[in-house]
Design a protein around this motif. Structure first.
Motif, PDB file in Angstrom:
ATOM      1  N   ALA A 174       0.823  -1.206   0.000  1.00  0.00           N
ATOM      2  CA  ALA A 174       0.000   0.000   0.000  1.00  0.00           C
ATOM      3  C   ALA A 174       0.861   1.260   0.000  1.00  0.00           C
ATOM      4  O   ALA A 174       0.546   2.237  -0.706  1.00  0.00           O
ATOM      5  N   THR A 175       1.944   1.254   0.765  1.00  0.00           N
ATOM      6  CA  THR A 175       2.839   2.420   0.796  1.00  0.00           C
ATOM      7  C   THR A 175       3.417   2.687  -0.587  1.00  0.00           C
ATOM      8  O   THR A 175       3.442   3.833  -1.065  1.00  0.00           O
ATOM      9  N   ARG A 176       3.859   1.632  -1.255  1.00  0.00           N
ATOM     10  CA  ARG A 176       4.390   1.792  -2.621  1.00  0.00           C
ATOM     11  C   ARG A 176       3.307   2.298  -3.562  1.00  0.00           C
ATOM     12  O   ARG A 176       3.553   3.153  -4.421  1.00  0.00           O
ATOM     13  N   PHE A 177       2.091   1.786  -3.389  1.00  0.00           N
ATOM     14  CA  PHE A 177       0.987   2.182  -4.263  1.00  0.00           C
ATOM     15  C   PHE A 177       0.668   3.665  -4.122  1.00  0.00           C
ATOM     16  O   PHE A 177       0.566   4.390  -5.119  1.00  0.00           O
ATOM     17  N   GLN A 182       0.917   9.406  -6.046  1.00  0.00           N
ATOM     18  CA  GLN A 182       1.266  10.815  -5.900  1.00  0.00           C
ATOM     19  C   GLN A 182       2.271  11.252  -6.949  1.00  0.00           C
ATOM     20  O   GLN A 182       2.224  12.386  -7.443  1.00  0.00           O
ATOM     21  N   ASN A 183       3.183  10.349  -7.318  1.00  0.00           N
ATOM     22  CA  ASN A 183       4.231  10.686  -8.282  1.00  0.00           C
ATOM     23  C   ASN A 183       3.810  10.452  -9.729  1.00  0.00           C
ATOM     24  O   ASN A 183       4.568  10.785 -10.651  1.00  0.00           O
ATOM     25  N   VAL A 186       3.325   5.523 -13.570  1.00  0.00           N
ATOM     26  CA  VAL A 186       2.447   4.537 -14.193  1.00  0.00           C
ATOM     27  C   VAL A 186       3.093   3.157 -14.220  1.00  0.00           C
ATOM     28  O   VAL A 186       2.437   2.140 -13.994  1.00  0.00           O
ATOM     29  N   GLY A 187       4.401   3.099 -14.473  1.00  0.00           N
ATOM     30  CA  GLY A 187       5.097   1.811 -14.516  1.00  0.00           C
ATOM     31  C   GLY A 187       5.058   1.095 -13.181  1.00  0.00           C
ATOM     32  O   GLY A 187       4.791  -0.110 -13.110  1.00  0.00           O
ATOM     33  N   GLU A 188       5.310   1.832 -12.099  1.00  0.00           N
ATOM     34  CA  GLU A 188       5.263   1.232 -10.770  1.00  0.00           C
ATOM     35  C   GLU A 188       3.846   0.803 -10.424  1.00  0.00           C
ATOM     36  O   GLU A 188       3.625  -0.274  -9.851  1.00  0.00           O
TER      37      GLU A 188
END
Length: 307
Positions: A174-177, A182-183, A186-188
């Motif tokens: 969830a933190t990565r998501f 916010q950034n 799209v790839g991540e």
């Protein structure tokens, strides 16, 4: 122990029963309050205060749910339960089961059940009530309650996918998501989403919302990666929370008012479903609610400005 002390000790359990039956914080709180009024106004002393109060709140909740079903049939767009940030009823020995039973996915599956099936299933499977207490709560025989439970289990198990990822793993995902949101990465985002991910919003016709469910990792990643970075430009902030026992977040406007609540279903190391609650009526119990339409107009005006 006084009546007030007995009731307050059991209030978290009563709310948890009512919320799982109704999927509404405000209606659950009303059912609990009415339970207190009946308890306080009763001149008889129950053999078991817990049994008396659980029976009362269950019957009240069933009655409310029956009328709520009609309203939900007329609801504009997808219907989600009101988001719950924490469950006041804590049983450390069964915390994982309790969290799973209050998830958006589980509560939506419960919508398949009749009010009686729903109550019997919850009292037995979630709160581990004995059948004689369940029978009293729903005013049916023990044999009838066992039959109701069999039907309820069949309906639930037919559609259930348990989101049983390790809690730390879910929170890290969830933190990565939310960082990628916010950034605008799209790839991540695509890496974190399952191939058949669904993005669904509940605006109830009272807030800007998706025209339809968005399906697939590519479509969802592109949409999220486009929309959410623009919210940063108008000072919308993300506040991580557990929402209905699952990883999620509240989004707030520059004045701290709530814009939306998001919850994530995680399965096999990927995000399976993203649910956004934007209906202001369903957010009001969390605090002051933002004017989503005004924020949308501000975004449109920002995009029209010459660079």
């Amino acid at each position: 122990m006084s009546k007030v002390e007995e009731f307050e000790e059991l209030r978290p359990l009563l709310f948890s029963i009512a919320y799982r039956i109704l999927g509404s914080v405000s209606e659950a709180e009303d059912a609990v309050q009415e339970t207190w009024l009946r308890f306080d106004g009763s001149s008889t002393v129950p053999v078991s205060t817990k049994a008396f109060l659980s029976t009362t709140v269950t019957r009240l909740s069933i009655d409310v749910l029956r009328s709520a079903r009609v309203r939900r049939e007329e609801y504009v767009g997808p219907w989600f339960p009101e988001p719950l940030l924490s469950d006041p009823y804590e049983d450390p020995a069964r915390s994982a089961e309790l969290a799973d039973s209050v998830s958006m996915a589980a509560l939506l599956l419960l919508e398949r059940l009749s009010p009686l099936e729903r109550a019997v299933f919850l009292l037995r499977e979630v709160f581990a009530f004995e059948f004689h207490d369940i029978a009293e709560s729903v005013d049916r025989s023990e044999a009838a309650c066992r039959q109701l439970l069999v039907r309820a289990r069949r309906h639930m198990h037919d559609g259930r996918r348990r989101f049983a990822a390790d809690r730390r793993e879910r929170q890290e995902l969830a933190t990565r998501f939310f960082d990628a949101l916010q950034n605008g990465d799209v790839g991540e985002l695509r890496n974190l989403l399952s191939a058949d991910v669904q993005l669904v919003g509940d605006g109830g016709g009272k807030a800007p919302n998706l025209a339809r469910t968005v399906l697939g990792a590519d479509n969802v990643a592109r949409l999220l990666g486009t929309v959410f970075p623009t919210l940063v430009e108008i000072d919308v902030t993300c506040e991580p929370h557990e929402v209905n026992g699952q990883p999620g977040a509240l989004y707030r406007d520059r004045d701290g008012r709530i814009l939306q609540a998001i919850s994530l279903d995680v399965l096999d190391g990927r995000i399976q479903t993203i649910r956004a609650v934007l209906n202001p009526d369903k957010l009001a119990h969390l605090g002051p609610v933002a004017d989503a339409w005004a924020l949308t107009r501000e975004l449109h005006a920002l995009r029209r400005r010459p660079s």
